[in-house]
Design an enzyme around this catalytic site. Structure first.
Site, PDB file in Angstrom:
ATOM      1  N   ASP A   1      31.168  36.008  86.294  1.00  0.00           N
ATOM      2  CA  ASP A   1      32.227  35.071  86.233  1.00  0.00           C
ATOM      3  C   ASP A   1      32.402  33.342  85.820  1.00  0.00           C
ATOM      4  O   ASP A   1      33.610  33.473  85.033  1.00  0.00           O
ATOM      5  CB  ASP A   1      33.637  35.622  85.019  1.00  0.00           C
TER       6      ASP A   1
ATOM      7  N   GLU B   1      31.303  38.984  70.042  1.00  0.00           N
ATOM      8  CA  GLU B   1      29.575  39.174  70.481  1.00  0.00           C
ATOM      9  C   GLU B   1      28.289  39.538  70.038  1.00  0.00           C
ATOM     10  O   GLU B   1      27.181  38.996  70.626  1.00  0.00           O
ATOM     11  CB  GLU B   1      30.792  39.810  71.953  1.00  0.00           C
TER      12      GLU B   1
ATOM     13  N   LEU C   1      27.860  45.291  85.376  1.00  0.00           N
ATOM     14  CA  LEU C   1      28.945  45.529  86.026  1.00  0.00           C
ATOM     15  C   LEU C   1      27.866  45.232  88.134  1.00  0.00           C
ATOM     16  O   LEU C   1      29.697  45.063  88.875  1.00  0.00           O
ATOM     17  CB  LEU C   1      30.042  46.808  86.079  1.00  0.00           C
ATOM     18  N   LYS C   2      27.284  44.786  88.435  1.00  0.00           N
ATOM     19  CA  LYS C   2      27.163  44.568  89.597  1.00  0.00           C
ATOM     20  C   LYS C   2      27.000  42.813  90.032  1.00  0.00           C
ATOM     21  O   LYS C   2      26.434  42.167  89.418  1.00  0.00           O
ATOM     22  CB  LYS C   2      26.031  45.330  89.835  1.00  0.00           C
TER      23      LYS C   2
ATOM     24  N   GLY D   1      25.875  49.289  75.978  1.00  0.00           N
ATOM     25  CA  GLY D   1      24.830  49.049  75.372  1.00  0.00           C
ATOM     26  C   GLY D   1      24.255  48.500  73.459  1.00  0.00           C
ATOM     27  O   GLY D   1      23.691  48.087  72.822  1.00  0.00           O
TER      28      GLY D   1
ATOM     29  N   ASN E   1      25.376  35.465  80.692  1.00  0.00           N
ATOM     30  CA  ASN E   1      25.353  36.989  80.612  1.00  0.00           C
ATOM     31  C   ASN E   1      27.390  36.540  79.717  1.00  0.00           C
ATOM     32  O   ASN E   1      27.467  35.730  79.063  1.00  0.00           O
ATOM     33  CB  ASN E   1      26.608  37.218  82.280  1.00  0.00           C
TER      34      ASN E   1
ATOM     35  N   HIS F   1      30.784  37.670  78.535  1.00  0.00           N
ATOM     36  CA  HIS F   1      32.239  37.882  78.602  1.00  0.00           C
ATOM     37  C   HIS F   1      33.010  38.172  77.467  1.00  0.00           C
ATOM     38  O   HIS F   1      33.080  37.608  76.454  1.00  0.00           O
ATOM     39  CB  HIS F   1      32.616  37.039  80.000  1.00  0.00           C
TER      40      HIS F   1
ATOM     41  N   ASN G   1      26.066  45.708  73.024  1.00  0.00           N
ATOM     42  CA  ASN G   1      25.266  43.911  72.251  1.00  0.00           C
ATOM     43  C   ASN G   1      23.644  43.434  73.239  1.00  0.00           C
ATOM     44  O   ASN G   1      23.115  43.010  72.090  1.00  0.00           O
ATOM     45  CB  ASN G   1      25.556  43.204  74.099  1.00  0.00           C
TER      46      ASN G   1
HETATM   47  C1  GRF Z   1      30.932  43.574  76.380  1.00  0.00           C
HETATM   48  O1  GRF Z   1      32.425  43.717  76.299  1.00  0.00           O
HETATM   49  C2  GRF Z   1      30.716  42.672  77.285  1.00  0.00           C
HETATM   50  O2  GRF Z   1      31.512  41.692  77.305  1.00  0.00           O
HETATM   51  C3  GRF Z   1      30.887  43.461  78.616  1.00  0.00           C
HETATM   52  O3  GRF Z   1      31.120  44.299  77.954  1.00  0.00           O
HETATM   53  C4  GRF Z   1      31.085  44.861  77.053  1.00  0.00           C
HETATM   54  C5  GRF Z   1      29.559  46.357  77.820  1.00  0.00           C
HETATM   55  O4  GRF Z   1      29.653  45.985  75.897  1.00  0.00           O
HETATM   56  N1  GRF Z   1      30.729  42.567  80.130  1.00  0.00           N
HETATM   57  P1  GRF Z   1      28.286  47.203  75.445  1.00  0.00           P
HETATM   58  O5  GRF Z   1      27.310  47.582  77.360  1.00  0.00           O
HETATM   59  O6  GRF Z   1      27.182  45.902  75.232  1.00  0.00           O
HETATM   60  O7  GRF Z   1      28.558  47.296  74.406  1.00  0.00           O
END
Ligand code: GRF
Length: 218
Positions: free
Chosen positions: A136, A165, A76-77, A7, A93, A95, A9
């Site tokens: 994606d 990000e 991831l789902k 988490g 999303n 990526h 992000n």
């Molecule tokens: C990030 O690199 C995002 O781009 C990818 O999974 C990672 C998640 O990181 N889809 P976090 O859980 O936000 O630290």
């Protein structure tokens, strides 16, 4: 917000939106229990829940309630089609690569950066895109590049992409919220030179004819 892992992000969004009148993180929903993202939500006083079956569209629809914008970070789902349809062009999303390359089923975490390095690409980066029925593949909203450096390991590259990000996602969420989450696809175009000079991280987009900058160290 939809999550499955640590988490960071989510934390970047919580920190960026603190005191904001544009948007707020109203709810955090995880595809699995006991992950760092749920602890961050609890610490921030944001309601949170773990899904018992992420493939169950009815459970996910109920968990998301009447969210104006659904944000996936590290989720991831695959999103069930009925949920994608409900939030068409209002579900995004992030990526950790420059889509459409290095995306798709199984392309997450360390594997993404391994593939980028193995490909010999000199540039990687982060992408924010709309979510559709495939992993994606939805329309791209914004991207920001990260140079690949000689001797980079997947971990070193992942860390520099993650720093981007953490600035790109709040910028996109804020801009979509300010525009009222339009029903037409939004594309944010970078302003000026997109390359990072030295270690100063400058993210700059043309927003409504005005260059808006997000900066900070790498
Ligand atoms: C990030 O690199 C995002 O781009 C990818 O999974 C990672 C998640 O990181 N889809 P976090 O859980 O936000 O630290």
């Amino acid at each position: 917000m939809l999550v499955s892992g640590g988490g960071t992000n989510l934390q970047a969004l919580l920190d960026a939106l603190r005191g904001s009148s544009d948007a707020r993180v109203a709810r955090v929903v995880s595809s699995r229990p006991a992950v760092g993202a749920l602890e961050r939500a609890r610490a921030a006083g944001v309601p949170s829940a773990a899904l018992s079956d992420p493939a169950d569209a009815a459970e996910l629809l109920a968990a998301l309630g009447d969210a104006g914008l659904v944000v996936l970070a590290g989720y991831l789902k695959r999103i069930p089609a009925a949920v994608v349809a409900r939030w068409r062009l209002r579900m995004i999303n992030i990526h950790p690569a420059l889509l459409p390359a290095f995306g798709g089923p199984g392309m997450y975490g360390r594997r993404v950066h391994e593939r980028v390095l193995a490909s010999g690409a000199a540039i990687s980066g982060a992408t924010v895109h709309y979510v559709d029925e495939e992993y994606d593949r939805g329309p791209i909203i914004a991207q920001w590049p990260v140079p690949v450096r000689p001797g980079d390991t997947p971990e070193a590259l992942a860390a520099r992409v993650l720093a981007v990000e953490h600035r790109l996602l709040p910028l996109v969420v804020t801009e979509l919220a300010r525009r009222g989450v339009p029903r037409e696809p939004v594309r944010l175009s970078a302003a000026g030179s997109a390359f990072v000079s030295g270690d100063a991280l400058e993210i700059e987009f043309n927003l409504g004819g005005q260059a808006v900058r997000r900066s900070g160290g790498l």
